[in-house]
Motif scaffolding. Structure first.
Motif, PDB file in Angstrom:
ATOM      1  N   THR A  46       1.097  30.380  26.995  1.00 33.58           N
ATOM      2  CA  THR A  46       0.842  31.287  28.107  1.00 33.58           C
ATOM      3  C   THR A  46       0.874  30.457  29.380  1.00 33.58           C
ATOM      4  O   THR A  46       0.121  29.494  29.537  1.00 33.58           O
ATOM      5  N   THR A  47       1.784  30.772  30.287  1.00 38.14           N
ATOM      6  CA  THR A  47       2.076  29.844  31.375  1.00 38.14           C
ATOM      7  C   THR A  47       2.310  30.536  32.708  1.00 38.14           C
ATOM      8  O   THR A  47       2.797  31.666  32.764  1.00 38.14           O
ATOM      9  N   SER A  48       1.945  29.816  33.774  1.00 41.09           N
ATOM     10  CA  SER A  48       2.263  30.271  35.133  1.00 41.09           C
ATOM     11  C   SER A  48       3.485  29.544  35.670  1.00 41.09           C
ATOM     12  O   SER A  48       3.898  29.784  36.810  1.00 41.09           O
ATOM     13  N   ALA A  49       4.057  28.649  34.872  1.00 43.37           N
ATOM     14  CA  ALA A  49       5.287  27.968  35.268  1.00 43.37           C
ATOM     15  C   ALA A  49       6.472  28.926  35.118  1.00 43.37           C
ATOM     16  O   ALA A  49       6.465  29.801  34.253  1.00 43.37           O
ATOM     17  N   HIS A  78       3.223  34.334  33.250  1.00 39.77           N
ATOM     18  CA  HIS A  78       2.373  35.047  34.198  1.00 39.77           C
ATOM     19  C   HIS A  78       2.426  34.283  35.517  1.00 39.77           C
ATOM     20  O   HIS A  78       1.836  33.203  35.622  1.00 39.77           O
ATOM     21  N   PRO A  79       3.158  34.781  36.511  1.00 40.07           N
ATOM     22  CA  PRO A  79       3.291  34.054  37.776  1.00 40.07           C
ATOM     23  C   PRO A  79       1.947  33.608  38.324  1.00 40.07           C
ATOM     24  O   PRO A  79       0.951  34.325  38.215  1.00 40.07           O
ATOM     25  N   GLY A  80       1.917  32.407  38.880  1.00 33.12           N
ATOM     26  CA  GLY A  80       0.678  31.823  39.362  1.00 33.12           C
ATOM     27  C   GLY A  80       0.027  32.634  40.466  1.00 33.12           C
ATOM     28  O   GLY A  80       0.702  33.198  41.324  1.00 33.12           O
ATOM     29  N   ALA A  86      -8.837  25.105  36.890  1.00 33.13           N
ATOM     30  CA  ALA A  86      -9.749  25.710  35.912  1.00 33.13           C
ATOM     31  C   ALA A  86      -9.713  27.231  35.996  1.00 33.13           C
ATOM     32  O   ALA A  86      -9.703  27.933  34.970  1.00 33.13           O
ATOM     33  N   THR A  87      -9.681  27.753  37.208  1.00 28.90           N
ATOM     34  CA  THR A  87      -9.614  29.210  37.397  1.00 28.90           C
ATOM     35  C   THR A  87      -8.288  29.757  36.880  1.00 28.90           C
ATOM     36  O   THR A  87      -8.236  30.827  36.259  1.00 28.90           O
ATOM     37  N   GLU A  88      -7.218  29.022  37.117  1.00 32.79           N
ATOM     38  CA  GLU A  88      -5.895  29.463  36.666  1.00 32.79           C
ATOM     39  C   GLU A  88      -5.794  29.449  35.143  1.00 32.79           C
ATOM     40  O   GLU A  88      -5.232  30.362  34.532  1.00 32.79           O
ATOM     41  N   VAL A  89      -6.366  28.432  34.504  1.00 32.21           N
ATOM     42  CA  VAL A  89      -6.379  28.385  33.042  1.00 32.21           C
ATOM     43  C   VAL A  89      -7.182  29.557  32.490  1.00 32.21           C
ATOM     44  O   VAL A  89      -6.755  30.221  31.532  1.00 32.21           O
ATOM     45  N   ALA A  90      -8.340  29.841  33.077  1.00 26.28           N
ATOM     46  CA  ALA A  90      -9.152  30.976  32.625  1.00 26.28           C
ATOM     47  C   ALA A  90      -8.392  32.285  32.767  1.00 26.28           C
ATOM     48  O   ALA A  90      -8.475  33.170  31.906  1.00 26.28           O
TER      49      ALA A  90
END
Length: 208
Positions: A46-49, A78-80, A86-90
């Motif tokens: 699951t990635t924002s890249a 999932h676009p960043g 830490a918030t982005e990983v959550a």
């Protein structure tokens, strides 16, 4: 109830891409061990890249995964949204957990595990977590070690070695446990002797 399936979640931020190749190598080895033990396993990145950045690495592993019985490799983009890592990983974990709960069957028989790209799981990482859940655990964790210089903080990083029963996902327990090393106060977090998760440059046994 006997656990028969595992889903290993790997949250990947753009800055994690240099570690993705090594991380997948170890996760696929653990998934192969799990499938041999009768635990069907899905590896979910699951990635924002952007897809263009992850595609070359994923494409190199997909043919190998296709040869393995009861092992799947999936990716969700999932676009960043910005913010601290830490918030982005959550956020990535919450989105992945919501999707899993909608499509998983027999959630009480499924364990959802999390790790991070900068560590390498042991070959029996999945099977050992499942063993604890078959013994009655609803959430489990274990040692995490990272390479670093003298004096560097080596505190336990729960998200790098966590397993939660899938039927707990609607309560947001995955993100809560990931954010709080001591647990979220509602689910007992078993600090089990699961295989050590370590940075690839650290040479240690697969279990303490």
């Amino acid at each position: 109830m006997r656990v028969t399936r595992a889903v290993a979640l790997l949250p990947v931020l753009p800055g994690d891409l240099p570690h993705l190749e090594d991380s997948l190598e170890h996760l696929i080895e653990a998934a192969d061990e799990a499938s041999a033990a009768g635990i069907a396993t899905t590896l979910l990145v699951t990635t924002s890249a952007p897809a263009t950045a992850t595609a070359p690495v994923l494409a190199s592993w997909e043919p190998l995964v296709d040869l393995l019985d009861d092992v799947d490799l999936e990716v969700e983009h999932h676009p960043g949204a910005g913010g601290d890592p830490a918030t982005e990983v959550a956020r990535l974990l919450t989105l992945a957990a919501a999707g899993l709960h909608r499509r998983l069957e027999e959630t009480a028989r499924t364990v959802v595990l999390t790790s991070t790209p900068d560590v390498a799981v042991g070959p029996d990482w999945i099977t050992e977590h499942v063993r604890h859940h078959r013994a009655g655990a609803t959430a489990s964790t274990g040692p995490v070690r990272r390479a670093g210089g003298p004096g560097q903080d080596h505190r336990h990083d729960t998200v790098a070695n966590l397993a939660v029963r899938a039927d707990l996902l609607p309560g947001g327990v995955l993100a809560a446990l990931s954010a709080a090393p001591g647990g979220d106060g509602r689910v007992a977090l078993v600090h089990a002797l699961t295989p050590v998760v370590a940075s690839p440059s650290v040479t240690i046994p697969s279990s303490p």
